[in-house]
Design a protein around this motif. Sequence first.
Motif: not given
Length: 222
Positions: A23-28, A81-83, A85-88, A132-138
């Motif tokens: 949901l976070v990845c798709a939300a603007p 974006r890459g991180l 998608v990779l996390s998901l 961890l991969a998701y935490l980096i872009p956040i």
Amino acid sequence: MASTGLQLLGLVLAVLGWVFGALVCAAPLWRVSAFVGGELVIAQVVWEGLWMNCLSQSTGQIQCKSYDSTLALPKSAQAARGLTVLSLLLCLLALMLGVTGAKCTHCMGDANQASKSRMARVAGLLFVVAGLAYLIPICWTAHAVIRDFYDPTVAAPFKRELGPALYLGWGASLLLLVGGSLLHVGSSPPGARALPVFGRAAKDNPHTGAAGEVKPQEKSFV
């Protein structure tokens, strides 16, 4: 011995983190307009995400537009974006391995508990890596927003605040880390039973018993 309760709790938390992460990845709503100074038009609110930006009017009308070119985006946005998608994708792989290796399932048979436990432990590690991969872009996006907000050289119309998607992203990362850790800890190898094996071996070998147990045998032969 593998704990079914810890495995199920870890899987549930990790799946929740995966859903929130999608949901976070798709939300603007990663970055929102900051109302500082008198130059901003409060009647309009700008929302920015990884895939699109939206303009909300005071009348309630919302207009969203996807980014025209991926290569035209900043390097930080492309890396985010890459991180994400990779996390998901890692979460999807970990979920399949976790369900297959869970003790309460019968995907690989009940006789192959060692392989199931090993597969569940790998799934737990994958969930941790995904968190961890998701935490980096956040954290990266939050740092950039805060830095630009307090930078006097950035004009007021270009200043942004932390969007609600970032807070939800931190929660999703925490769920992935905690869920993966519980799944890994709750999937210990079933062969780690040192005391029962030692006791059984002592019973099979009479010479390893106490001296009081050998003497009755000697007297019986006499």
